[in-house]
Scaffold this motif. Structure first.
Motif, PDB file in Angstrom:
ATOM      1  N   LEU A 227     -53.846  12.899 -35.208  1.00 51.39           N
ATOM      2  CA  LEU A 227     -53.029  11.699 -35.025  1.00 51.39           C
ATOM      3  C   LEU A 227     -53.600  10.821 -33.914  1.00 51.39           C
ATOM      4  O   LEU A 227     -53.595   9.588 -34.016  1.00 51.39           O
ATOM      5  CB  LEU A 227     -51.588  12.091 -34.700  1.00 51.39           C
ATOM      6  CG  LEU A 227     -50.826  12.816 -35.816  1.00 51.39           C
ATOM      7  CD1 LEU A 227     -49.449  13.260 -35.336  1.00 51.39           C
ATOM      8  CD2 LEU A 227     -50.676  11.928 -37.049  1.00 51.39           C
ATOM      9  N   ASP A 228     -54.102  11.462 -32.862  1.00 53.47           N
ATOM     10  CA  ASP A 228     -54.719  10.705 -31.774  1.00 53.47           C
ATOM     11  C   ASP A 228     -55.970   9.976 -32.263  1.00 53.47           C
ATOM     12  O   ASP A 228     -56.226   8.826 -31.894  1.00 53.47           O
ATOM     13  CB  ASP A 228     -55.060  11.654 -30.618  1.00 53.47           C
ATOM     14  CG  ASP A 228     -55.543  10.903 -29.389  1.00 53.47           C
ATOM     15  OD1 ASP A 228     -54.785  10.050 -28.883  1.00 53.47           O
ATOM     16  OD2 ASP A 228     -56.683  11.147 -28.958  1.00 53.47           O
ATOM     17  N   ALA A 229     -56.731  10.645 -33.118  1.00 58.14           N
ATOM     18  CA  ALA A 229     -57.937  10.028 -33.668  1.00 58.14           C
ATOM     19  C   ALA A 229     -57.615   8.886 -34.619  1.00 58.14           C
ATOM     20  O   ALA A 229     -58.463   8.035 -34.887  1.00 58.14           O
ATOM     21  CB  ALA A 229     -58.775  11.093 -34.394  1.00 58.14           C
ATOM     22  N   SER A 230     -56.374   8.852 -35.130  1.00 64.26           N
ATOM     23  CA  SER A 230     -55.964   7.833 -36.111  1.00 64.26           C
ATOM     24  C   SER A 230     -55.049   6.779 -35.501  1.00 64.26           C
ATOM     25  O   SER A 230     -54.428   5.993 -36.227  1.00 64.26           O
ATOM     26  CB  SER A 230     -55.237   8.515 -37.281  1.00 64.26           C
ATOM     27  OG  SER A 230     -55.997   9.573 -37.814  1.00 64.26           O
ATOM     28  N   LYS A 231     -54.943   6.752 -34.176  1.00 66.55           N
ATOM     29  CA  LYS A 231     -53.948   5.882 -33.535  1.00 66.55           C
ATOM     30  C   LYS A 231     -54.222   4.385 -33.732  1.00 66.55           C
ATOM     31  O   LYS A 231     -53.316   3.558 -33.592  1.00 66.55           O
ATOM     32  CB  LYS A 231     -53.839   6.203 -32.053  1.00 66.55           C
ATOM     33  CG  LYS A 231     -55.102   5.992 -31.259  1.00 66.55           C
ATOM     34  CD  LYS A 231     -54.905   6.469 -29.821  1.00 66.55           C
ATOM     35  CE  LYS A 231     -56.202   6.329 -29.018  1.00 66.55           C
ATOM     36  NZ  LYS A 231     -56.029   6.841 -27.643  1.00 66.55           N
ATOM     37  N   SER A 232     -55.451   4.035 -34.076  1.00 64.74           N
ATOM     38  CA  SER A 232     -55.752   2.619 -34.315  1.00 64.74           C
ATOM     39  C   SER A 232     -55.271   2.158 -35.687  1.00 64.74           C
ATOM     40  O   SER A 232     -55.239   0.957 -35.968  1.00 64.74           O
ATOM     41  CB  SER A 232     -57.261   2.377 -34.201  1.00 64.74           C
ATOM     42  OG  SER A 232     -57.963   3.144 -35.170  1.00 64.74           O
ATOM     43  N   ASP A 233     -54.904   3.090 -36.552  1.00 60.80           N
ATOM     44  CA  ASP A 233     -54.468   2.782 -37.919  1.00 60.80           C
ATOM     45  C   ASP A 233     -52.943   2.648 -37.943  1.00 60.80           C
ATOM     46  O   ASP A 233     -52.227   3.520 -37.447  1.00 60.80           O
ATOM     47  CB  ASP A 233     -54.909   3.915 -38.858  1.00 60.80           C
ATOM     48  CG  ASP A 233     -54.727   3.558 -40.329  1.00 60.80           C
ATOM     49  OD1 ASP A 233     -54.039   2.562 -40.630  1.00 60.80           O
ATOM     50  OD2 ASP A 233     -55.276   4.292 -41.168  1.00 60.80           O
ATOM     51  N   LYS A 234     -52.452   1.549 -38.511  1.00 59.58           N
ATOM     52  CA  LYS A 234     -51.008   1.345 -38.571  1.00 59.58           C
ATOM     53  C   LYS A 234     -50.320   2.220 -39.614  1.00 59.58           C
ATOM     54  O   LYS A 234     -49.109   2.386 -39.592  1.00 59.58           O
ATOM     55  CB  LYS A 234     -50.695  -0.129 -38.851  1.00 59.58           C
ATOM     56  CG  LYS A 234     -51.056  -1.050 -37.696  1.00 59.58           C
ATOM     57  CD  LYS A 234     -50.620  -2.475 -37.967  1.00 59.58           C
ATOM     58  CE  LYS A 234     -50.942  -3.369 -36.776  1.00 59.58           C
ATOM     59  NZ  LYS A 234     -50.512  -4.777 -37.006  1.00 59.58           N
ATOM     60  N   GLN A 235     -51.100   2.776 -40.554  1.00 57.23           N
ATOM     61  CA  GLN A 235     -50.509   3.651 -41.561  1.00 57.23           C
ATOM     62  C   GLN A 235     -51.503   4.746 -41.975  1.00 57.23           C
ATOM     63  O   GLN A 235     -52.076   4.696 -43.059  1.00 57.23           O
ATOM     64  CB  GLN A 235     -50.036   2.873 -42.787  1.00 57.23           C
ATOM     65  CG  GLN A 235     -49.184   3.737 -43.719  1.00 57.23           C
ATOM     66  CD  GLN A 235     -48.556   2.923 -44.831  1.00 57.23           C
ATOM     67  OE1 GLN A 235     -49.192   2.055 -45.413  1.00 57.23           O
ATOM     68  NE2 GLN A 235     -47.293   3.211 -45.124  1.00 57.23           N
TER      69      GLN A 235
END
Length: 304
Positions: A227-235
Motif C-alpha cells: 500500500l505504501d508503494a501504491s500511495k501515489s495511485d488514487k485507486q
C-alpha cells in the motif's frame, strides 16, 4: 531582559484569607503556650519572693498573703486567654473556615470549567489554522483501495494457480478497471501470468528473499508495504490470491466482484462478504454465451 518585571504568582482573596487565618491560629497558640510558661514561672517567683526573700511579707488582703491574689488574678487572665483561643474560636472561627473552604472549592470548580472552555476555544482556533488544515489534508486518505476478483457461488477462485473458467467479458472488465493503476498481488498470482500485464504497475508481495522479477515490478514483503508503494495511485487494486484478499478485506473501501453462478472444486477461495460491513451498490446479470461459458453477475460492494 532589562526593564522586565518578574511575574508574581496570582492568589485568590479567599485563599489568602484562609492562609492568613491559619497563620493567625498558629500565632495564637504560640502566645498561649508562652503565657502558660510565664504564668508558671511567675507564680513560682511570687511565692519564692514572698516566702523566701520576704518581699511584701507583711502585706495581706482579707487575711491572706497578697501573692495569692496576684496568682489568682494572673490565672484569671490565663483562663480568659485560653477561652479566647479555643472556645471563642470554636464558636466563631470554624464556621468562617468552613464557609471559606466552600468558597475555595467553588472557585476551583469555576477555574476548571474555565480551563475546559479555553481548551475548546483553542481547539477551534487550531482547527481553523492553516498549518492544522495542511496537516489534516496530508493525513486524510487520498486513495480508494479496491478488491477485484471473480468468485463462484462457493467462493472458489482458482485451482493449481489457474483460473477454472473462461469469461471473456470478465477479462475485459478487469482490464478496463485496472489499466493505468497499481495492481497488488501475491507471488503465486503474479507467477500465473505469462508476463506482466501491460499499462499497469505490478506490486508483488512475497516472503522470499532476493525474489527476482522483471524490471518495473515492485517487490515488497507485506500488504502494508504494498500500500505504501501504491500511495501515489488514487485507486490501487488488490487482485489476489486468497490470502491477500483475506488480509485486504479489513481495509479495502470497495469490492468489484464477478460472481460466477456455479460451483467448482478449488484450492483457493474468496473470503465471505460480511453484509453488516458491506453494502451492494451495483448488480448487473449476464447470461452465458459463446464467449462466456457460465452465467455471471458484475457486483459492486462499498464499505458502509
Amino acid at each position: 531582559m532589562f526593564g522586565k518585571k518578574k511575574s508574581s504568582p496570582q492568589i485568590d482573596k479567599e485563599q489568602l484569607e484562609l492562609i492568613e487565618n491559619a497563620q493567625k491560629r498558629i500565632k495564637q497558640k504560640k502566645r498561649l503556650y508562652v503565657h502558660f510558661v510565664l504564668f508558671l514561672i511567675g507564680a513560682i517567683f511570687l511565692i519564692v519572693a514572698n516566702t523566701v526573700i520576704g518581699i511584701g511579707k507583711d502585706v495581706t488582703l482579707f487575711g491572706k498573703e497578697w501573692f495569692l491574689f496576684a496568682i489568682l488574678l494572673w490565672l484569671f487572665f490565663f483562663l480568659y486567654h485560653l477561652f479566647n483561643v479555643f472556645v471563642t474560636h470554636k464558636f466563631i472561627g470554624k464556621a468562617w473556615e468552613k464557609q471559606q473552604l466552600e468558597k475555595l472549592v467553588a472557585k476551583q470548580k469555576d477555574r476548571i470549567e474555565k480551563i475546559k472552555q479555553d481548551l475548546v476555544k483553542e481547539e477551534t482556533v487550531l482547527a481553523k489554522s492553516e498549518v492544522y488544515n495542511k496537516t489534516k489534508n496530508i493525513n486524510k486518505k487520498q486513495s480508494t483501495l479496491t478488491i477485484i476478483a471473480a468468485a463462484a457461488e462457493n467462493n472458489a477462485i482458482g485451482k493449481d494457480n489457474q483460473l477454472i473458467w473462461h469469461l471473456s467479458d470478465d477479462l475485459k472488465r478487469f482490464k478496463a478497471l485496472t489499466s493505468g493503476h497499481h495492481i497488488i498481488m501475491g507471488r503465486k498470482t503474479f507467477e500465473s501470468f505469462p508476463k506482466p500485464l501491460p499499462n499497469r504497475t505490478h506490486v508483488v508481495i512475497t516472503r522470499q528473499a532476493n525474489y527476482q522479477a522483471p524490471d518495473g515490478v515492485i517487490i515488497v514483503n507485506s500488504l502494508e508495504d504494498a500500500l505504501d508503494a501504491s500511495k501515489s495511485d488514487k485507486q490501487p487494486f488488490i487482485i489476489g490470491g486468497g490470502q491477500i484478499y483475506k488480509q485486504a478485506m479489513g481495509i479495502a473501501d470497495k469490492i468489484e466482484l464477478t460472481r460466477v453462478h456455479s460451483t467448482f472444486e478449488a484450492d483457493a477461495f474468496f473470503p465471505e462478504i460480511d453484509f453488516n460491513v458491506w453494502k451492494e451498490t451495483n448488480n448487473v446479470f449476464h447470461k452465458k454465451d459463446s464467449d462466456n461459458e457460465f452465467d455471471f453477475s458484475f457486483l459492486t460492494y462499498e464499505r458502509k
